[in-house]
Scaffold this motif. Sequence first.
Motif, PDB file in Angstrom:
ATOM      1  N   LEU A  17       0.805  -1.212   0.000  1.00  0.00           N
ATOM      2  CA  LEU A  17       0.000   0.000   0.000  1.00  0.00           C
ATOM      3  C   LEU A  17       0.842   1.269   0.000  1.00  0.00           C
ATOM      4  O   LEU A  17       0.330   2.346  -0.232  1.00  0.00           O
ATOM      5  CB  LEU A  17      -0.936   0.025   1.215  1.00  0.00           C
ATOM      6  CG  LEU A  17      -1.985  -1.078   1.264  1.00  0.00           C
ATOM      7  CD1 LEU A  17      -2.747  -1.016   2.572  1.00  0.00           C
ATOM      8  CD2 LEU A  17      -2.924  -0.973   0.081  1.00  0.00           C
ATOM      9  N   GLY A  18       2.114   1.156   0.296  1.00  0.00           N
ATOM     10  CA  GLY A  18       2.979   2.330   0.367  1.00  0.00           C
ATOM     11  C   GLY A  18       3.732   2.348   1.673  1.00  0.00           C
ATOM     12  O   GLY A  18       3.744   1.389   2.429  1.00  0.00           O
ATOM     13  N   LYS A  19       4.363   3.482   1.957  1.00  0.00           N
ATOM     14  CA  LYS A  19       5.159   3.577   3.175  1.00  0.00           C
ATOM     15  C   LYS A  19       4.571   4.626   4.113  1.00  0.00           C
ATOM     16  O   LYS A  19       3.820   5.501   3.695  1.00  0.00           O
ATOM     17  CB  LYS A  19       6.614   3.903   2.857  1.00  0.00           C
ATOM     18  CG  LYS A  19       6.825   5.219   2.158  1.00  0.00           C
ATOM     19  CD  LYS A  19       8.291   5.402   1.826  1.00  0.00           C
ATOM     20  CE  LYS A  19       8.477   6.713   1.072  1.00  0.00           C
ATOM     21  NZ  LYS A  19       9.867   6.949   0.760  1.00  0.00           N
ATOM     22  N   VAL A  20       4.936   4.523   5.378  1.00  0.00           N
ATOM     23  CA  VAL A  20       4.483   5.454   6.399  1.00  0.00           C
ATOM     24  C   VAL A  20       5.709   6.188   6.924  1.00  0.00           C
ATOM     25  O   VAL A  20       6.681   5.556   7.331  1.00  0.00           O
ATOM     26  CB  VAL A  20       3.773   4.721   7.555  1.00  0.00           C
ATOM     27  CG1 VAL A  20       3.391   5.694   8.655  1.00  0.00           C
ATOM     28  CG2 VAL A  20       2.559   3.973   7.040  1.00  0.00           C
ATOM     29  N   GLU A  21       5.669   7.509   6.909  1.00  0.00           N
ATOM     30  CA  GLU A  21       6.741   8.327   7.438  1.00  0.00           C
ATOM     31  C   GLU A  21       6.181   9.206   8.551  1.00  0.00           C
ATOM     32  O   GLU A  21       5.085   9.750   8.422  1.00  0.00           O
ATOM     33  CB  GLU A  21       7.359   9.207   6.351  1.00  0.00           C
ATOM     34  CG  GLU A  21       8.111   8.443   5.307  1.00  0.00           C
ATOM     35  CD  GLU A  21       8.756   9.355   4.276  1.00  0.00           C
ATOM     36  OE1 GLU A  21       9.626   8.870   3.559  1.00  0.00           O
ATOM     37  OE2 GLU A  21       8.393  10.547   4.207  1.00  0.00           O
ATOM     38  N   ILE A  22       6.956   9.333   9.617  1.00  0.00           N
ATOM     39  CA  ILE A  22       6.531  10.148  10.751  1.00  0.00           C
ATOM     40  C   ILE A  22       7.542  11.262  10.935  1.00  0.00           C
ATOM     41  O   ILE A  22       8.733  11.009  11.100  1.00  0.00           O
ATOM     42  CB  ILE A  22       6.429   9.302  12.037  1.00  0.00           C
ATOM     43  CG1 ILE A  22       5.410   8.188  11.843  1.00  0.00           C
ATOM     44  CG2 ILE A  22       6.060  10.178  13.226  1.00  0.00           C
ATOM     45  CD1 ILE A  22       5.330   7.231  12.997  1.00  0.00           C
ATOM     46  N   ALA A  23       7.062  12.499  10.942  1.00  0.00           N
ATOM     47  CA  ALA A  23       7.935  13.662  11.137  1.00  0.00           C
ATOM     48  C   ALA A  23       8.322  13.766  12.610  1.00  0.00           C
ATOM     49  O   ALA A  23       7.533  13.423  13.496  1.00  0.00           O
ATOM     50  CB  ALA A  23       7.225  14.931  10.690  1.00  0.00           C
ATOM     51  N   PRO A  24       9.529  14.252  12.897  1.00  0.00           N
ATOM     52  CA  PRO A  24       9.943  14.424  14.297  1.00  0.00           C
ATOM     53  C   PRO A  24       9.023  15.353  15.080  1.00  0.00           C
ATOM     54  O   PRO A  24       8.870  15.196  16.293  1.00  0.00           O
ATOM     55  CB  PRO A  24      11.348  15.020  14.185  1.00  0.00           C
ATOM     56  CG  PRO A  24      11.819  14.681  12.828  1.00  0.00           C
ATOM     57  CD  PRO A  24      10.597  14.577  11.974  1.00  0.00           C
ATOM     58  N   GLU A  25       8.393  16.302  14.399  1.00  0.00           N
ATOM     59  CA  GLU A  25       7.468  17.219  15.071  1.00  0.00           C
ATOM     60  C   GLU A  25       6.280  16.471  15.658  1.00  0.00           C
ATOM     61  O   GLU A  25       5.741  16.862  16.695  1.00  0.00           O
ATOM     62  CB  GLU A  25       6.973  18.303  14.109  1.00  0.00           C
ATOM     63  CG  GLU A  25       8.038  19.280  13.670  1.00  0.00           C
ATOM     64  CD  GLU A  25       8.906  18.753  12.518  1.00  0.00           C
ATOM     65  OE1 GLU A  25       8.529  17.739  11.880  1.00  0.00           O
ATOM     66  OE2 GLU A  25       9.971  19.345  12.274  1.00  0.00           O
ATOM     67  N   VAL A  26       5.866  15.392  15.014  1.00  0.00           N
ATOM     68  CA  VAL A  26       4.754  14.586  15.520  1.00  0.00           C
ATOM     69  C   VAL A  26       5.160  13.919  16.828  1.00  0.00           C
ATOM     70  O   VAL A  26       4.386  13.890  17.791  1.00  0.00           O
ATOM     71  CB  VAL A  26       4.336  13.532  14.469  1.00  0.00           C
ATOM     72  CG1 VAL A  26       3.309  12.571  15.037  1.00  0.00           C
ATOM     73  CG2 VAL A  26       3.798  14.221  13.225  1.00  0.00           C
ATOM     74  N   ILE A  27       6.381  13.415  16.884  1.00  0.00           N
ATOM     75  CA  ILE A  27       6.874  12.787  18.104  1.00  0.00           C
ATOM     76  C   ILE A  27       6.986  13.827  19.216  1.00  0.00           C
ATOM     77  O   ILE A  27       6.675  13.548  20.381  1.00  0.00           O
ATOM     78  CB  ILE A  27       8.218  12.090  17.842  1.00  0.00           C
ATOM     79  CG1 ILE A  27       8.004  10.957  16.837  1.00  0.00           C
ATOM     80  CG2 ILE A  27       8.825  11.551  19.128  1.00  0.00           C
ATOM     81  CD1 ILE A  27       9.256  10.316  16.333  1.00  0.00           C
ATOM     82  N   GLU A  28       7.395  15.055  18.876  1.00  0.00           N
ATOM     83  CA  GLU A  28       7.467  16.135  19.865  1.00  0.00           C
ATOM     84  C   GLU A  28       6.097  16.423  20.452  1.00  0.00           C
ATOM     85  O   GLU A  28       5.964  16.596  21.667  1.00  0.00           O
ATOM     86  CB  GLU A  28       8.033  17.406  19.235  1.00  0.00           C
ATOM     87  CG  GLU A  28       9.510  17.351  18.949  1.00  0.00           C
ATOM     88  CD  GLU A  28      10.023  18.600  18.265  1.00  0.00           C
ATOM     89  OE1 GLU A  28       9.221  19.535  18.011  1.00  0.00           O
ATOM     90  OE2 GLU A  28      11.227  18.650  17.980  1.00  0.00           O
ATOM     91  N   VAL A  29       5.079  16.481  19.621  1.00  0.00           N
ATOM     92  CA  VAL A  29       3.723  16.775  20.092  1.00  0.00           C
ATOM     93  C   VAL A  29       3.219  15.650  20.991  1.00  0.00           C
ATOM     94  O   VAL A  29       2.659  15.900  22.070  1.00  0.00           O
ATOM     95  CB  VAL A  29       2.771  17.012  18.902  1.00  0.00           C
ATOM     96  CG1 VAL A  29       1.323  17.048  19.359  1.00  0.00           C
ATOM     97  CG2 VAL A  29       3.127  18.295  18.179  1.00  0.00           C
TER      98      VAL A  29
END
Length: 137
Positions: A17-29
Amino acid sequence: MVETNSMLEMEHGQNGLGKVEIAPEVIEVIAGIAASEVEGVAQMRGNFATGVAERLGRKNHGKGVKVDLTEEGIKVDVYCTMNFGVSIPTVATKIQDNIRQALLNMTALEAEEVNIHIVGIQFDTQKQENDFESEIL
């Protein structure tokens, strides 16, 4: 987990289905919200810009959190102010546990390190004044 252009790429099976990327800002929140939920934390530390933005009505949930993506894993640094009278080691441990659990539940990622930095103590002066006045009477 692979670091790609300062984004975390998750490698949980190949489903086509594709790949999942998580931005560091999301982890900060996520870490900021998890830390501020712990009883005994007065506030998270921010800089001048976040203080101005909050006065203008914009809530910054990543305030006081720094995330480093390294080859060893995710390192989270949390800067917070504690309420006067709480056990700092106990509250710091609860913050670490809450952040680890929130990251695991929401992103399926485990933090290598969760470092808690206590930058101040907030005194509840109004309550202390009321207690003092009631003792006098």
